[in-house]
Design a protein around this motif. Sequence first.
Motif, mmCIF file in Angstrom:
data_model
loop_
_atom_site.group_PDB
_atom_site.id
_atom_site.type_symbol
_atom_site.label_atom_id
_atom_site.label_comp_id
_atom_site.label_asym_id
_atom_site.label_seq_id
_atom_site.Cartn_x
_atom_site.Cartn_y
_atom_site.Cartn_z
ATOM 1 N N PRO A 1 0.829 -1.209 0.000
ATOM 2 C CA PRO A 1 0.000 0.000 0.000
ATOM 3 C C PRO A 1 0.864 1.260 0.000
ATOM 4 N N TYR A 2 0.568 2.169 -0.916
ATOM 5 C CA TYR A 2 1.213 3.468 -1.012
ATOM 6 C C TYR A 2 2.676 3.398 -1.424
ATOM 7 N N ALA A 3 3.160 2.210 -1.837
ATOM 8 C CA ALA A 3 4.546 2.100 -2.280
ATOM 9 C C ALA A 3 4.763 2.765 -3.629
ATOM 10 N N ASP A 4 3.660 3.149 -4.328
ATOM 11 C CA ASP A 4 3.846 3.850 -5.595
ATOM 12 C C ASP A 4 4.473 5.226 -5.389
ATOM 13 N N TRP A 5 4.504 5.705 -4.145
ATOM 14 C CA TRP A 5 5.214 6.946 -3.854
ATOM 15 C C TRP A 5 6.724 6.762 -4.012
ATOM 16 N N MET A 6 7.219 5.545 -3.861
ATOM 17 C CA MET A 6 8.655 5.283 -3.861
ATOM 18 C C MET A 6 9.308 5.552 -5.219
ATOM 19 N N PRO A 7 8.844 4.930 -6.330
ATOM 20 C CA PRO A 7 9.493 5.211 -7.609
ATOM 21 C C PRO A 7 9.335 6.653 -8.057
ATOM 22 N N LEU A 8 8.180 7.270 -7.768
ATOM 23 C CA LEU A 8 7.999 8.662 -8.177
ATOM 24 C C LEU A 8 8.933 9.575 -7.398
ATOM 25 N N ALA A 9 9.084 9.328 -6.089
ATOM 26 C CA ALA A 9 10.012 10.128 -5.281
ATOM 27 C C ALA A 9 11.436 9.965 -5.790
ATOM 28 N N ALA A 10 11.808 8.732 -6.153
ATOM 29 C CA ALA A 10 13.148 8.483 -6.685
ATOM 30 C C ALA A 10 13.355 9.226 -7.999
ATOM 31 N N GLN A 11 12.346 9.182 -8.881
ATOM 32 C CA GLN A 11 12.446 9.843 -10.186
ATOM 33 C C GLN A 11 12.570 11.354 -10.026
ATOM 34 N N VAL A 12 11.760 11.937 -9.149
ATOM 35 C CA VAL A 12 11.784 13.392 -8.981
ATOM 36 C C VAL A 12 13.067 13.836 -8.297
#
Length: 356
Positions: free
Chosen positions: A218-229
């Motif tokens: 749950p909410y791990a989709d924040w991880m790749p986006l945070a890494a990309q940004v």
Amino acid sequence: MKLAAIFGFDRSKLNWPLGFTVAVAIFAPLVLLALIGQDVYWLSVSFGVLFVGLGDPGGRFATRAAYTAVFGLIGAVVTAWGIAVGSAGWIVVTLSTVVITLATGLVIRFGVRRFVTGSLLTAWFLIAVSLAPGFGAAGITLNPWLQALAWLAGAATWFVLSSLVTALRRAPDRAPLVAELPTDTKGGALTKPVVVYAVLRTLAVSGAVAIAFGFQLPYADWMPLAAQVAMKPNAEQSRLAATQRVVGTALGAVIAIVLLLTVDQVYVLAGVMVLLALLGGAFRTANYALYTTGIAGTALIALDISDPTNLANEGLRILFTLIGVGIAIGVMALAGLLAGRAASRHRDVGADSPAP
């Protein structure tokens, strides 16, 4: 590094025309779609506006029209692709992320400007693949092609509105609203450091996607986006800019988390997204950390705008954001280490070579 260097900004470089143009272009579709009961398309429209606007090259009508058409069509394909594979399983999502991220990393071969706009598309793809499962949990099925059409509508909205602003300012040869956006479209060689960095960047973002979707956290989709940004877009970016990206991403995440925890009205959250996009655009040329804060906050709220939640779940969002930022820092450090060793070997070879 001192805070004054990270957050200091030149007031003369505040870009309010960009900020207000983005805000109006995002807010108008929100109102219109809400009135006709089709606000399920708003995120695709709004990010079409935002990312097409951030990559706007400026110049004459024909130049901007060509850019909007090409970028808009590619973005529409990325939208449909992301929405379609978002519920197709972690292997398909991960492989798609590898293709998108590696392609946008190597596209620097065709100029810095294309690399920058490609990075915007990577960020949107990471959001798009998260939309289908997110809306699916609420019982809403997204149509990939209609969402792609919504993205195109956003691109067209930006073009029409920014053209009106240009006409009112009577500046047919105006500079881009994002004044420091690279204009270089000349090709260059894919050197070993560039390729290595592109591969490391791909592995980092794709690995984060594999973890998030593979374990269905749950909410791990924040991880790749945070890494990309948070990750600097290329190995040559300055240490200050890289630090500002990391700090801005962390601050944007904090703002998003506080809002998702305290606000349970979707339209209020949407209004805050518009405000953050306005501030991000306005600070783009004045301070990179504050720009990143606005854009990161906008993107992260978009991932969970329909799911304001409790303190425990916000803890998960914080955790995965920190992991994503940590991945970015680790990859940047590794890339710097490899570049340093390569430079050292080059100097040693030069020192050992006989004099001409």
